[in-house]
Design a protein around this motif. Structure first.
Motif, PDB file in Angstrom:
ATOM      1  N   GLU A  19      -1.564  37.733 -14.363  1.00  0.00           N
ATOM      2  CA  GLU A  19      -1.857  38.233 -13.025  1.00  0.00           C
ATOM      3  C   GLU A  19      -1.512  37.176 -11.992  1.00  0.00           C
ATOM      4  N   ILE A  20      -1.155  37.651 -10.803  1.00  0.00           N
ATOM      5  CA  ILE A  20      -0.837  36.754  -9.698  1.00  0.00           C
ATOM      6  C   ILE A  20      -2.116  36.496  -8.918  1.00  0.00           C
ATOM      7  N   LYS A  21      -2.491  35.251  -8.797  1.00  0.00           N
ATOM      8  CA  LYS A  21      -3.680  34.891  -8.038  1.00  0.00           C
ATOM      9  C   LYS A  21      -3.263  34.382  -6.663  1.00  0.00           C
ATOM     10  N   GLU A  22      -3.803  35.064  -5.651  1.00  0.00           N
ATOM     11  CA  GLU A  22      -3.478  34.661  -4.284  1.00  0.00           C
ATOM     12  C   GLU A  22      -4.109  33.309  -3.985  1.00  0.00           C
ATOM     13  N   GLU A  23      -3.290  32.394  -3.529  1.00  0.00           N
ATOM     14  CA  GLU A  23      -3.771  31.059  -3.206  1.00  0.00           C
ATOM     15  C   GLU A  23      -4.240  31.011  -1.756  1.00  0.00           C
ATOM     16  N   ILE A  24      -5.499  30.651  -1.570  1.00  0.00           N
ATOM     17  CA  ILE A  24      -6.064  30.512  -0.226  1.00  0.00           C
ATOM     18  C   ILE A  24      -6.008  29.036   0.147  1.00  0.00           C
ATOM     19  N   PRO A  25      -5.398  28.709   1.268  1.00  0.00           N
ATOM     20  CA  PRO A  25      -5.304  27.296   1.654  1.00  0.00           C
ATOM     21  C   PRO A  25      -6.679  26.706   1.911  1.00  0.00           C
ATOM     22  N   ASP A  26      -6.757  25.383   1.851  1.00  0.00           N
ATOM     23  CA  ASP A  26      -8.020  24.709   2.122  1.00  0.00           C
ATOM     24  C   ASP A  26      -8.465  25.006   3.547  1.00  0.00           C
ATOM     25  N   VAL A  27      -9.730  25.369   3.689  1.00  0.00           N
ATOM     26  CA  VAL A  27     -10.250  25.727   5.006  1.00  0.00           C
ATOM     27  C   VAL A  27     -11.308  24.720   5.429  1.00  0.00           C
ATOM     28  N   LEU A  28     -11.529  24.663   6.738  1.00  0.00           N
ATOM     29  CA  LEU A  28     -12.562  23.796   7.281  1.00  0.00           C
ATOM     30  C   LEU A  28     -13.948  24.316   6.890  1.00  0.00           C
ATOM     31  N   SER A  29     -14.897  23.416   6.779  1.00  0.00           N
ATOM     32  CA  SER A  29     -16.263  23.822   6.463  1.00  0.00           C
ATOM     33  C   SER A  29     -16.911  24.454   7.698  1.00  0.00           C
ATOM     34  N   GLU A  30     -17.973  25.207   7.472  1.00  0.00           N
ATOM     35  CA  GLU A  30     -18.685  25.839   8.579  1.00  0.00           C
ATOM     36  C   GLU A  30     -19.245  24.791   9.533  1.00  0.00           C
ATOM     37  N   SER A  31     -19.741  23.698   8.980  1.00  0.00           N
ATOM     38  CA  SER A  31     -20.300  22.654   9.836  1.00  0.00           C
ATOM     39  C   SER A  31     -19.226  22.030  10.726  1.00  0.00           C
ATOM     40  N   LYS A  32     -18.015  21.896  10.193  1.00  0.00           N
ATOM     41  CA  LYS A  32     -16.914  21.360  10.992  1.00  0.00           C
ATOM     42  C   LYS A  32     -16.573  22.311  12.137  1.00  0.00           C
ATOM     43  N   VAL A  33     -16.540  23.603  11.837  1.00  0.00           N
ATOM     44  CA  VAL A  33     -16.231  24.600  12.870  1.00  0.00           C
ATOM     45  C   VAL A  33     -17.336  24.635  13.919  1.00  0.00           C
ATOM     46  N   LYS A  34     -18.600  24.525  13.497  1.00  0.00           N
ATOM     47  CA  LYS A  34     -19.710  24.490  14.457  1.00  0.00           C
ATOM     48  C   LYS A  34     -19.562  23.300  15.396  1.00  0.00           C
ATOM     49  N   GLY A  35     -19.114  22.173  14.850  1.00  0.00           N
ATOM     50  CA  GLY A  35     -18.894  21.002  15.685  1.00  0.00           C
ATOM     51  C   GLY A  35     -17.815  21.236  16.730  1.00  0.00           C
ATOM     52  N   ILE A  36     -16.751  21.943  16.324  1.00  0.00           N
ATOM     53  CA  ILE A  36     -15.678  22.275  17.269  1.00  0.00           C
ATOM     54  C   ILE A  36     -16.204  23.186  18.376  1.00  0.00           C
ATOM     55  N   ILE A  37     -17.003  24.186  17.985  1.00  0.00           N
ATOM     56  CA  ILE A  37     -17.560  25.128  18.963  1.00  0.00           C
ATOM     57  C   ILE A  37     -18.491  24.412  19.941  1.00  0.00           C
ATOM     58  N   GLU A  38     -19.363  23.564  19.410  1.00  0.00           N
ATOM     59  CA  GLU A  38     -20.318  22.859  20.260  1.00  0.00           C
ATOM     60  C   GLU A  38     -19.618  21.932  21.247  1.00  0.00           C
ATOM     61  N   GLY A  39     -18.438  21.434  20.871  1.00  0.00           N
ATOM     62  CA  GLY A  39     -17.699  20.553  21.758  1.00  0.00           C
ATOM     63  C   GLY A  39     -16.971  21.278  22.868  1.00  0.00           C
ATOM     64  N   LYS A  40     -16.796  22.599  22.733  1.00  0.00           N
ATOM     65  CA  LYS A  40     -16.029  23.367  23.711  1.00  0.00           C
ATOM     66  C   LYS A  40     -16.847  24.372  24.499  1.00  0.00           C
ATOM     67  N   TYR A  41     -18.006  24.788  23.960  1.00  0.00           N
ATOM     68  CA  TYR A  41     -18.786  25.848  24.605  1.00  0.00           C
ATOM     69  C   TYR A  41     -20.225  25.394  24.802  1.00  0.00           C
ATOM     70  N   SER A  42     -20.849  25.973  25.820  1.00  0.00           N
ATOM     71  CA  SER A  42     -22.211  25.572  26.160  1.00  0.00           C
ATOM     72  C   SER A  42     -23.261  26.326  25.359  1.00  0.00           C
ATOM     73  N   GLY A  43     -22.879  27.407  24.733  1.00  0.00           N
ATOM     74  CA  GLY A  43     -23.843  28.213  23.993  1.00  0.00           C
ATOM     75  C   GLY A  43     -24.136  27.664  22.611  1.00  0.00           C
TER      76      GLY A  43
END
Length: 231
Positions: free
Chosen positions: A93-117
């Motif tokens: 079977e062909i397994k779809e390869e998902i690229p490495d993604v950022l962690s949720e905590s990393k994304v939260k840090g990005i959001i907190e740096g750009k938005y006031s909410g």
């Protein structure tokens, strides 16, 4: 007793053998059929099974082909002369390869740096061409939802809030409660003013002891923006 020398027998036998062997060889050449072209076999397999032939080779008059169909890999054997499929089996079977993604905590840090909410909810979506994070914000005066590239952290899209009285986070009753916590008295007037950053309430309270106060309360955060006093 007389012996007769028959010298003609051996050349005749030799000629007969040559003719016989030659006849068999010529007959095999006449009966031998050329194999079907590899491209024709490829087209035949793809048409029959709706897949894609990735590799094809021939050994001892048999084509070996590797084919993918959907998320499965198949191996096929085909008679090179007749084109008959001798075997077909699933090999993997062909397994779809998902690229490495950022962690949720990393994304939260990005959001907190750009938005006031604040980040109210964050979810990873891998159903599209590339994985994304969908982030819902609370207490931000302008935005409710942000889409982030899960690999690079780039902001892809922003969904803005509607700045109408019906869509604000702080209700009129909430705003009155906030104002009454500052000044005890009778509420004379309440109005809502629409602005680009979420709007605000103007609440007038008449107090027998302290006079009349007008409270400007932000309709998203509930913050008291200003107080105007009248004697």
């Amino acid at each position: 007793m007389h012996f007769f020398k028959k010298s003609w027998i051996f050349p005749s036998l030799f000629t007969l053998v040559i003719l016989t062997v030659g006849g068999f060889y010529i007959g095999s050449l006449i009966n031998k059929q050329e194999p079907i072209a590899a491209e024709a076999i490829r087209t035949q397999l793809e048409s029959m099974y709706g897949g894609t032939v990735d590799q094809i080779s021939i050994t001892n008059g048999v084509y070996q082909a590797e084919m993918t169909r959907g998320e499965a890999v198949y191996s096929a054997e085909v008679d090179a002369v007749t084109g008959s499929v001798l075997s077909l089996s699933k090999t993997g079977e062909i397994k779809e390869e998902i690229p490495d993604v950022l962690s949720e905590s990393k994304v939260k840090g990005i959001i907190e740096g750009k938005y006031s909410g604040e980040t109210d909810r964050i979810s990873l979506n891998t159903g599209g061409e590339s994985p994304i994070y969908e982030v819902e914000l609370s207490k931000d005066p302008k935005f409710t939802k942000v889409t982030v590239d899960a690999v690079t952290g780039e902001i892809i899209s922003e969904t803005k809030k509607e700045t109408t009285g019906e869509s604000v986070l702080i209700s009129m009753e909430d705003a009155i409660t906030i104002a009454e916590a500052q000044l005890i008295g009778e509420v004379d007037d309440v109005s809502y003013e629409r602005t680009t950053d979420g709007g605000y309430y103007l609440i007038q309270i008449d107090s027998d002891d302290d006079g009349e106060g007008t409270f400007q309360i932000h309709a998203i955060s509930g913050e008291i923006m200003s107080i105007t006093w009248e004697d």
